[in-house]
Enzyme design. Structure first.
Site, PDB file in Angstrom:
ATOM      1  N   GLY A  90       0.834  -1.194   0.000  1.00 39.00           N
ATOM      2  CA  GLY A  90       0.000   0.000   0.000  1.00 39.00           C
ATOM      3  C   GLY A  90       0.866   1.239   0.000  1.00 39.00           C
ATOM      4  N   ILE A 114       2.495   2.803   2.435  1.00 38.94           N
ATOM      5  CA  ILE A 114       3.751   2.658   3.173  1.00 38.94           C
ATOM      6  C   ILE A 114       4.674   1.678   2.467  1.00 38.94           C
ATOM      7  CG2 ILE A 114       4.800   1.959   5.355  1.00 38.94           C
ATOM      8  CD1 ILE A 114       2.216   2.871   6.750  1.00 38.94           C
ATOM      9  N   SER A 123       0.973  -9.299  -2.503  1.00 41.24           N
ATOM     10  CA  SER A 123      -0.178  -8.455  -2.215  1.00 41.24           C
ATOM     11  C   SER A 123      -1.425  -9.131  -2.750  1.00 41.24           C
ATOM     12  CB  SER A 123       0.009  -7.078  -2.871  1.00 41.24           C
ATOM     13  OG  SER A 123      -1.148  -6.279  -2.723  1.00 41.24           O
ATOM     14  N   ARG A 124      -2.565  -8.776  -2.170  1.00 46.28           N
ATOM     15  CA  ARG A 124      -3.830  -9.347  -2.629  1.00 46.28           C
ATOM     16  C   ARG A 124      -4.210  -8.821  -4.011  1.00 46.28           C
ATOM     17  NH1 ARG A 124      -7.435  -8.085   2.569  1.00 46.28           N
ATOM     18  NH2 ARG A 124      -5.972  -6.338   2.606  1.00 46.28           N
ATOM     19  N   SER A 125      -3.599  -7.714  -4.427  1.00 45.82           N
ATOM     20  CA  SER A 125      -3.866  -7.168  -5.762  1.00 45.82           C
ATOM     21  C   SER A 125      -2.544  -6.795  -6.426  1.00 45.82           C
ATOM     22  CB  SER A 125      -4.770  -5.929  -5.666  1.00 45.82           C
ATOM     23  OG  SER A 125      -4.156  -4.927  -4.874  1.00 45.82           O
ATOM     24  N   THR A 171       6.681  -3.007  11.132  1.00 48.74           N
ATOM     25  CA  THR A 171       6.228  -1.687  11.579  1.00 48.74           C
ATOM     26  C   THR A 171       4.728  -1.544  11.302  1.00 48.74           C
ATOM     27  OG1 THR A 171       6.901  -0.743   9.441  1.00 48.74           O
ATOM     28  CG2 THR A 171       8.467  -0.556  11.270  1.00 48.74           C
ATOM     29  N   ARG A 224       1.544  -4.185  12.454  1.00 47.81           N
ATOM     30  CA  ARG A 224       0.793  -4.547  13.659  1.00 47.81           C
ATOM     31  C   ARG A 224       1.425  -5.778  14.277  1.00 47.81           C
ATOM     32  NH1 ARG A 224      -0.596  -0.166  13.628  1.00 47.81           N
ATOM     33  NH2 ARG A 224      -2.683   0.770  13.580  1.00 47.81           N
ATOM     34  N   GLU A 258       1.107  -3.776  24.164  1.00 47.05           N
ATOM     35  CA  GLU A 258       1.891  -2.553  24.346  1.00 47.05           C
ATOM     36  C   GLU A 258       1.374  -1.748  25.537  1.00 47.05           C
ATOM     37  OE1 GLU A 258       1.752  -0.433  20.651  1.00 47.05           O
ATOM     38  OE2 GLU A 258       2.737  -2.012  19.514  1.00 47.05           O
ATOM     39  N   HIS A 314       6.616   1.831  19.461  1.00 44.51           N
ATOM     40  CA  HIS A 314       5.518   2.287  18.603  1.00 44.51           C
ATOM     41  C   HIS A 314       5.616   3.805  18.396  1.00 44.51           C
ATOM     42  CE1 HIS A 314       1.233   0.943  17.242  1.00 44.51           C
ATOM     43  NE2 HIS A 314       1.795   1.774  16.380  1.00 44.51           N
TER      44      HIS A 314
END
Length: 321
Positions: free
Chosen positions: A152, A154, A173-175, A227, A229, A258, A277
Site C-alpha cells: 500500500g 507505506i 499483495s492481494r492485488s 512496523t 501490527r 503494548e 511504537h
C-alpha cells in the site's frame, strides 16, 4: 447565539490542533476513567477524538448518543468500533496515508541498524570498547533482496527507499500494483527474501500472517521487520526461530501487547531491536495527523463537508442515507 458543541479528547493532541479545537468547540478531556465518566455524565458529547490508545468502543458509544463523529489522529482504526459507529450513522474521521513517509523511514532505520549491527556497535563504544571493531559482525543492504508483504502507501514508499539503496524488491499483495517490482506469492517471498518487511493492517480476515510454518520458510540468515501490527506475527514461534538460529534477527515498532510485560523474552533477545511504537511520532507527522483530523472533525460539526478521504466509512454512510 450559536451553542458550542462538545468534543471529548481521550488523549493529548498536537498543540496547534488543540488550539484549533478550543477556538470553535468546548474541549473536554477523558484521559483516565474518572475524568471520562465525569465528562459523559455532565455533557452531551458531539465528537470523540483519540490517537492510538484511547478506545472508542460500544460502551462509550452507548454513553454518548448524540455523537456526530469519532476520530483518530492517525491511520489505523484498531481502537475504534467501526461497525458500531457506522451502524449508528456516526462519521469516522482519520488521516489516511499521513504516516507513509515517516513509517517508511523508520522501517529503513530498523533495517539498517539490524543489518549493520549498529546498536551493538554504539553500545560497545559507549562502554569504552573501541576494539570491538575487531569482532564486528555486520552487513549492508546493497544487493540484498527485500520482500515486502502488503504494497500500500507505506509499502510502496519503503520499496522506493530500498531501491535507492540498491536492493532488489519483490512483493506479495492481494492485488497487482502498477510498480516496477516483481509480484510473487507469499511463500515465494519468504523463501527468496534476505529481509522481509510487513506493511498491511491486522484484520480478522488476515489474522496471524506469520506463524511457525511461514517462519520456517525463511532463510536462516534472513531478517524480519514489522512496523505494521504486532498481532500479524506469532511471537512464540518467532522467539523459537530466533533461539534455534532459523532466523537471524527481528526488528519492530509494534508488539501484540503494548507496553510489553517486563521482562519480555522478545524485547530482551540479543537478536532483536524493538522501538516503542514511535514511528509516527516525529514532530512533522504528529502535527500533520492531528491538524488534518481536527480540521475535518470541525468541518463536520459545522455541517460542512469534510475532505471525503478523511471519512473512513463515507460509502457505508451514503448507502444508509
Amino acid at each position: 447565539m450559536t451553542i458550542k458543541k462538545n468534543v471529548l479528547l481521550l488523549e493529548t493532541i498536537a498543540e496547534e490542533a488543540l488550539v484549533m479545537l478550543q477556538d470553535q468547540v468546548n474541549v473536554l478531556t477523558g484521559y483516565d476513567s474518572i475524568s471520562l465518566q465525569k465528562a459523559i455524565d455532565k455533557y452531551t458529547i458531539n465528537a470523540i477524538i483519540t490517537r492510538g490508545k484511547g478506545q472508542i468502543n460500544k460502551a462509550l458509544l452507548d454513553a454518548c448518543p448524540a455523537l456526530q463523529a469519532v476520530a483518530r489522529c492517525g491511520v489505523g482504526l484498531d481502537n475504534i468500533d467501526v461497525h458500531e459507529a457506522t451502524a449508528r450513522n456516526i462519521s469516522i474521521i482519520h488521516a489516511p496515508a499521513s504516516n507513509a513517509s515517516t513509517i517508511a523511514e523508520h522501517t529503513l532505520a530498523l533495517m539498517l541498524m539490524l543489518t549493520r549491527n549498529l546498536y551493538e556497535s554504539i553500545q560497545q563504544v559507549k562502554n569504552n570498547n573501541w576494539n570491538w571493531r575487531n569482532q564486528y559482525n555486520g552487513d549492508e543492504l546493497h544487493g540484498k533482496t527485500l520482500g515486502i508483504i502488503g504494497l500500500g502507501n507505506i509499502g510502496q514508499r519503503v520499496a522506493k527507499l530500498a531501491d535507492a539503496f540498491g536492493m532488489k524488491v519483490i512483493y506479495s499483495s492481494r492485488s497487482t500494483k502498477d510498480v516496477p517490482y516483481r509480484q510473487v506469492t507469499q511463500t515465494e517471498l519468504l523463501q527468496q527474501a534476505d529481509i522481509v518487511s510487513l506493511h498491511l493492517p491486522y484484520t480478522t480476515v488476515i489474522g496471524t500472517l506469520l506463524g511457525a510454518q511461514e517462519l520456517n520458510l525463511m532463510k536462516p540468515t534472513a531478517l524480519l521487520i514489522n512496523t505494521a501490527r504486532g498481532a500479524l506475527i506469532d511471537h512464540e514461534a518467532l522467539v523459537k526461530a530466533l533461539n534455534t538460529n532459523s532466523l537471524a534477527g527481528f526488528a519492530a515498532d509494534v508488539l501484540p501487547e503494548e507496553p510489553p510485560k517486563h521482562p519480555d523474552v522478545l524485547v530482551d533477545h540479543r537478536h532483536t531491536l524493538i522501538t516503542p511504537h514511535s514511528g509516527s511520532l516525529t514532530a512533522t507527522t504528529y502535527r500533520h495527523m492531528c491538524v488534518y483530523t481536527i480540521t475535518n472533525v470541525l468541518a463536520l460539526l459545522r455541517d460542512e463537508k469534510p475532505e471525503s478521504r478523511s471519512v473512513y466509512n463515507l460509502s457505508a454512510l451514503q448507502r444508509q442515507a
